[in-house]
Write a protein that holds these residues in place. Structure first.
Motif, PDB file in Angstrom:
ATOM      1  N   ALA A   1      20.319  42.298  85.046  1.00 35.86           N
ATOM      2  CA  ALA A   1      20.032  42.366  86.488  1.00 35.86           C
ATOM      3  C   ALA A   1      21.274  41.925  87.235  1.00 35.86           C
ATOM      4  O   ALA A   1      22.228  41.435  86.625  1.00 35.86           O
ATOM      5  CB  ALA A   1      18.852  41.452  86.834  1.00 35.86           C
ATOM      6  N   ASP A   2      21.265  42.082  88.560  1.00 34.79           N
ATOM      7  CA  ASP A   2      22.368  41.591  89.378  1.00 34.79           C
ATOM      8  C   ASP A   2      22.179  40.092  89.593  1.00 34.79           C
ATOM      9  O   ASP A   2      21.366  39.676  90.416  1.00 34.79           O
ATOM     10  CB  ASP A   2      22.406  42.330  90.719  1.00 34.79           C
ATOM     11  N   THR A   3      22.941  39.310  88.865  1.00 35.84           N
ATOM     12  CA  THR A   3      22.731  37.858  88.876  1.00 35.84           C
ATOM     13  C   THR A   3      23.858  37.135  89.628  1.00 35.84           C
ATOM     14  O   THR A   3      24.123  35.956  89.363  1.00 35.84           O
ATOM     15  CB  THR A   3      22.632  37.329  87.430  1.00 35.84           C
ATOM     16  N   ALA A   4      24.493  37.838  90.557  1.00 36.32           N
ATOM     17  CA  ALA A   4      25.639  37.245  91.277  1.00 36.32           C
ATOM     18  C   ALA A   4      25.248  35.942  91.998  1.00 36.32           C
ATOM     19  O   ALA A   4      26.012  34.966  91.990  1.00 36.32           O
ATOM     20  CB  ALA A   4      26.192  38.256  92.280  1.00 36.32           C
ATOM     21  N   ILE A   5      24.069  35.926  92.597  1.00 28.27           N
ATOM     22  CA  ILE A   5      23.672  34.727  93.358  1.00 28.27           C
ATOM     23  C   ILE A   5      23.367  33.572  92.408  1.00 28.27           C
ATOM     24  O   ILE A   5      23.735  32.417  92.680  1.00 28.27           O
ATOM     25  CB  ILE A   5      22.443  35.039  94.245  1.00 28.27           C
ATOM     26  N   LEU A   6      22.733  33.887  91.289  1.00 27.91           N
ATOM     27  CA  LEU A   6      22.473  32.826  90.314  1.00 27.91           C
ATOM     28  C   LEU A   6      23.790  32.271  89.762  1.00 27.91           C
ATOM     29  O   LEU A   6      23.901  31.067  89.499  1.00 27.91           O
ATOM     30  CB  LEU A   6      21.572  33.358  89.176  1.00 27.91           C
ATOM     31  N   LEU A   7      24.768  33.136  89.593  1.00 28.68           N
ATOM     32  CA  LEU A   7      26.082  32.694  89.134  1.00 28.68           C
ATOM     33  C   LEU A   7      26.708  31.749  90.171  1.00 28.68           C
ATOM     34  O   LEU A   7      27.293  30.718  89.821  1.00 28.68           O
ATOM     35  CB  LEU A   7      26.989  33.913  88.913  1.00 28.68           C
ATOM     36  N   GLU A   8      26.559  32.083  91.439  1.00 25.17           N
ATOM     37  CA  GLU A   8      27.042  31.188  92.504  1.00 25.17           C
ATOM     38  C   GLU A   8      26.355  29.830  92.421  1.00 25.17           C
ATOM     39  O   GLU A   8      26.980  28.786  92.674  1.00 25.17           O
ATOM     40  CB  GLU A   8      26.720  31.801  93.882  1.00 25.17           C
ATOM     41  N   ILE A   9      25.059  29.855  92.101  1.00 27.89           N
ATOM     42  CA  ILE A   9      24.319  28.585  92.000  1.00 27.89           C
ATOM     43  C   ILE A   9      24.868  27.749  90.846  1.00 27.89           C
ATOM     44  O   ILE A   9      25.051  26.540  90.965  1.00 27.89           O
ATOM     45  CB  ILE A   9      22.804  28.855  91.846  1.00 27.89           C
ATOM     46  N   VAL A  10      25.146  28.407  89.709  1.00 24.25           N
ATOM     47  CA  VAL A  10      25.730  27.690  88.566  1.00 24.25           C
ATOM     48  C   VAL A  10      27.065  27.064  88.975  1.00 24.25           C
ATOM     49  O   VAL A  10      27.317  25.873  88.714  1.00 24.25           O
ATOM     50  CB  VAL A  10      25.926  28.634  87.357  1.00 24.25           C
ATOM     51  N   ASP A  11      27.920  27.852  89.624  1.00 22.59           N
ATOM     52  CA  ASP A  11      29.220  27.325  90.066  1.00 22.59           C
ATOM     53  C   ASP A  11      29.024  26.136  91.003  1.00 22.59           C
ATOM     54  O   ASP A  11      29.728  25.130  90.911  1.00 22.59           O
ATOM     55  CB  ASP A  11      30.034  28.421  90.767  1.00 22.59           C
ATOM     56  N   GLY A  12      28.051  26.273  91.899  1.00 21.06           N
ATOM     57  CA  GLY A  12      27.763  25.184  92.840  1.00 21.06           C
ATOM     58  C   GLY A  12      27.290  23.920  92.124  1.00 21.06           C
ATOM     59  O   GLY A  12      27.716  22.816  92.458  1.00 21.06           O
ATOM     60  N   LEU A  13      26.418  24.086  91.114  1.00 25.86           N
ATOM     61  CA  LEU A  13      25.920  22.918  90.359  1.00 25.86           C
ATOM     62  C   LEU A  13      27.063  22.250  89.602  1.00 25.86           C
ATOM     63  O   LEU A  13      27.104  21.017  89.481  1.00 25.86           O
ATOM     64  CB  LEU A  13      24.829  23.357  89.364  1.00 25.86           C
ATOM     65  N   ALA A  14      27.994  23.062  89.078  1.00 25.57           N
ATOM     66  CA  ALA A  14      29.069  22.518  88.251  1.00 25.57           C
ATOM     67  C   ALA A  14      30.093  21.759  89.091  1.00 25.57           C
ATOM     68  O   ALA A  14      30.683  20.784  88.612  1.00 25.57           O
ATOM     69  CB  ALA A  14      29.761  23.646  87.484  1.00 25.57           C
ATOM     70  N   THR A  15      30.286  22.173  90.340  1.00 34.86           N
ATOM     71  CA  THR A  15      31.373  21.604  91.142  1.00 34.86           C
ATOM     72  C   THR A  15      30.877  20.736  92.295  1.00 34.86           C
ATOM     73  O   THR A  15      31.677  20.247  93.089  1.00 34.86           O
ATOM     74  CB  THR A  15      32.250  22.728  91.749  1.00 34.86           C
ATOM     75  N   ARG A  16      29.581  20.516  92.370  1.00 35.72           N
ATOM     76  CA  ARG A  16      29.063  19.778  93.536  1.00 35.72           C
ATOM     77  C   ARG A  16      29.606  18.339  93.553  1.00 35.72           C
ATOM     78  O   ARG A  16      29.894  17.755  92.504  1.00 35.72           O
ATOM     79  CB  ARG A  16      27.524  19.788  93.549  1.00 35.72           C
ATOM     80  N   THR A  17      29.690  17.803  94.747  1.00 35.65           N
ATOM     81  CA  THR A  17      30.248  16.456  94.921  1.00 35.65           C
ATOM     82  C   THR A  17      29.239  15.524  95.586  1.00 35.65           C
ATOM     83  O   THR A  17      29.566  14.407  95.973  1.00 35.65           O
ATOM     84  CB  THR A  17      31.518  16.510  95.796  1.00 35.65           C
TER      85      THR A  17
ATOM     86  N   LEU B   1      20.393  20.525  81.966  1.00 36.69           N
ATOM     87  CA  LEU B   1      21.427  19.672  81.383  1.00 36.69           C
ATOM     88  C   LEU B   1      22.658  19.648  82.283  1.00 36.69           C
ATOM     89  O   LEU B   1      23.228  18.582  82.555  1.00 36.69           O
ATOM     90  CB  LEU B   1      21.795  20.178  79.979  1.00 36.69           C
ATOM     91  N   LEU B   2      23.054  20.824  82.756  1.00 36.83           N
ATOM     92  CA  LEU B   2      24.195  20.903  83.675  1.00 36.83           C
ATOM     93  C   LEU B   2      23.964  20.008  84.888  1.00 36.83           C
ATOM     94  O   LEU B   2      24.824  19.197  85.270  1.00 36.83           O
ATOM     95  CB  LEU B   2      24.396  22.361  84.118  1.00 36.83           C
ATOM     96  N   PHE B   3      22.786  20.127  85.496  1.00 35.09           N
ATOM     97  CA  PHE B   3      22.469  19.317  86.676  1.00 35.09           C
ATOM     98  C   PHE B   3      22.544  17.832  86.344  1.00 35.09           C
ATOM     99  O   PHE B   3      23.122  17.039  87.089  1.00 35.09           O
ATOM    100  CB  PHE B   3      21.071  19.672  87.189  1.00 35.09           C
ATOM    101  N   GLN B   4      21.970  17.461  85.207  1.00 37.75           N
ATOM    102  CA  GLN B   4      21.877  16.043  84.848  1.00 37.75           C
ATOM    103  C   GLN B   4      23.253  15.433  84.604  1.00 37.75           C
ATOM    104  O   GLN B   4      23.549  14.325  85.063  1.00 37.75           O
ATOM    105  CB  GLN B   4      20.995  15.888  83.599  1.00 37.75           C
ATOM    106  N   ILE B   5      24.102  16.153  83.863  1.00 36.24           N
ATOM    107  CA  ILE B   5      25.428  15.588  83.556  1.00 36.24           C
ATOM    108  C   ILE B   5      26.223  15.380  84.846  1.00 36.24           C
ATOM    109  O   ILE B   5      26.835  14.334  85.047  1.00 36.24           O
ATOM    110  CB  ILE B   5      26.216  16.514  82.587  1.00 36.24           C
TER     111      ILE B   5
ATOM    112  N   ARG C   1      27.913  27.780  79.133  1.00 35.18           N
ATOM    113  CA  ARG C   1      26.746  28.333  78.425  1.00 35.18           C
ATOM    114  C   ARG C   1      25.797  29.012  79.403  1.00 35.18           C
ATOM    115  O   ARG C   1      25.266  30.087  79.128  1.00 35.18           O
ATOM    116  CB  ARG C   1      26.004  27.229  77.664  1.00 35.18           C
ATOM    117  N   ALA C   2      25.587  28.392  80.558  1.00 30.52           N
ATOM    118  CA  ALA C   2      24.703  28.986  81.564  1.00 30.52           C
ATOM    119  C   ALA C   2      25.250  30.346  82.014  1.00 30.52           C
ATOM    120  O   ALA C   2      24.491  31.317  82.143  1.00 30.52           O
ATOM    121  CB  ALA C   2      24.550  28.045  82.765  1.00 30.52           C
ATOM    122  N   ARG C   3      26.573  30.427  82.210  1.00 32.22           N
ATOM    123  CA  ARG C   3      27.180  31.703  82.629  1.00 32.22           C
ATOM    124  C   ARG C   3      27.035  32.762  81.543  1.00 32.22           C
ATOM    125  O   ARG C   3      26.757  33.930  81.838  1.00 32.22           O
ATOM    126  CB  ARG C   3      28.655  31.495  82.967  1.00 32.22           C
ATOM    127  N   GLU C   4      27.231  32.355  80.286  1.00 38.65           N
ATOM    128  CA  GLU C   4      27.054  33.296  79.158  1.00 38.65           C
ATOM    129  C   GLU C   4      25.629  33.840  79.111  1.00 38.65           C
ATOM    130  O   GLU C   4      25.409  35.035  78.932  1.00 38.65           O
ATOM    131  CB  GLU C   4      27.319  32.583  77.828  1.00 38.65           C
TER     132      GLU C   4
END
Lengths: 255, 255
Positions: free
Chosen positions: A238-254, A195-199, A228-231
């Motif tokens: 687990a250590d999800t730092a990289i997945l968190l970076e991916i979420v941030d990237g999806l949310a702010t991509r241009t 959903l994040l990607f699509q919006i 919601r994805a971050r929550e």
């Protein structure tokens, strides 16, 4: 753990060097054409999930490539004249526009079959099962879209986009041999990504959610989906730092 | 052991009652339409192989149905206007002619994905691997056909028809858990079936081998193919009486 860009480069190199089935002969050219130039978002999510779950990303490469091939299959067939009739894709001719309609159909078929062949290189059927389920959901979504019979926008996108994003997490878990009983928090995360990607896609293209909710409304929806994805990710043990970076990237991509 | 007709009826009932993926929604109707009315030759070979190898035919039913779905997928896409442009199939409208071209493309895609979903209900990936390999060979064959680039008739038919017949035996072996090291004589038998089927098909339709070799020449080729299949079968260390009946049936069929 490797950064999203490093994982993307890993996937890109693997997909680029993929040995296709020899029996496809000269049809291979159209498959290579169709798989070139993607952002490898699904592959990167798969690799990052596998690493976060404690496996080498390399172990998840066939699964990651299979996800990209299923994605390419869906684009190639969706672009056909009888469906969306798109002559352009990623800034150049779509596969059917370049090679003709017959080859477009066969190339899509071959991409899907190659995806399963790759997914079936694992010793268990888990990765291929993820892929089959997601592919069927996507096709169901495309049917709703083509016939204009979707009950609502979220249902449409959950099928058309969400299924394969969820499977990107699922394939990473399967490649990393995460037992079923430990998968629930990961999967809850995966369910939010599509959903994040699509919006954000719709905001960038000025259609879909950007039309139905306005630019500001769509931005708000995207931020909520990212939250919601971050929550969900915070609930993954687990250590999800990289997945968190991916979420941030999806949310702010241009792009 | 059950007769070919009993095995065919078993496959027919199973395919007819198949629970399709709910996410496909109303697209399911076109899949049911496309899978109705087949002769179930590939399914019957798969079930007979599994029984001859010592398993219950019922165990091989998902594999047998998956073979029929892959076969249906190939017919649905081959009939499309951009490929063979056939408006008729099995004495009624082909799937695209009945439901439109967009649904024809999506129905074919869904049949292929459903085939893998079924093949993946087994605990090991063996059945699905057979299916992926055969599907890729078939697509390569269709590419040679569409582009008129086949080096010769046997190569074309080995891919277009032979692969899925060979996989019918292979799927039966996989469903019956026959170890790889014991499969060679069975597979040598499976490799002969596709050609036999194709030549007789061409004799009945008055095209292909019937044109290139004349009616008598094609009949002779069919008899030789049947003889080779019987010889291969004689080398299989099992009770292959039912498979022999199937060979006789393929050689002498009139429809």
């Amino acid at each position: 753990m490797r950064s999203p860009d490093e994982l993307r480069a890993l996937a890109e190199a693997y997909v680029g060097d993929l040995a296709l089935t020899p029996e496809l002969g000269a049809l291979q050219e159209s498959l290579r054409y169709a798989t070139a130039g993607g952002k490898r978002v699904r592959a990167t999510i798969c690799l990052a999930t596998a690493e976060a779950a404690g496996a080498e990303a390399e172990r998840a490469l066939p699964a990651a490539a299979a996800l990209e091939l299923v994605h390419a299959f869906s684009l190639v067939h969706d672009d056909l004249p009888a469906l969306d009739d798109d002559r352009e894709r990623r800034g150049r001719a779509s596969t059917w526009a370049r090679f003709g309609e017959a080859i477009g159909i066969l190339a899509g078929d071959a991409l899907l079959a190659e995806a399963f062949r790759l997914a079936l290189t694992y010793p268990t059927p888990a990765v291929a099962r993820e892929l089959a389920q997601a592919t069927l959901g996507m096709i169901g979504g495309q049917y709703l879209d083509v016939t204009g019979t979707a009950p609502d926008e979220p249902t449409l996108h959950r099928l058309k986009t969400g299924c394969l994003f969820a499977a990107s997490v699922g394939c990473g878990l399967a490649a990393a041999d995460v037992p079923d009983r430990e998968q629930a928090p990961w999967r809850a995360f995966g369910d939010e990504l599509g959903l994040l990607f699509q919006i954000v896609d719709d905001i960038l293209d000025g259609d879909g959610y950007a039309l139905s909710h306005g630019a500001d409304g769509a931005r708000r929806l995207a931020d909520e989906a990212a939250d919601r994805a971050r929550e969900r990710l915070a609930a993954v043990p687990a250590d999800t730092a990289i997945l968190l970076e991916i979420v941030d990237g999806l949310a702010t991509r241009t792009a």
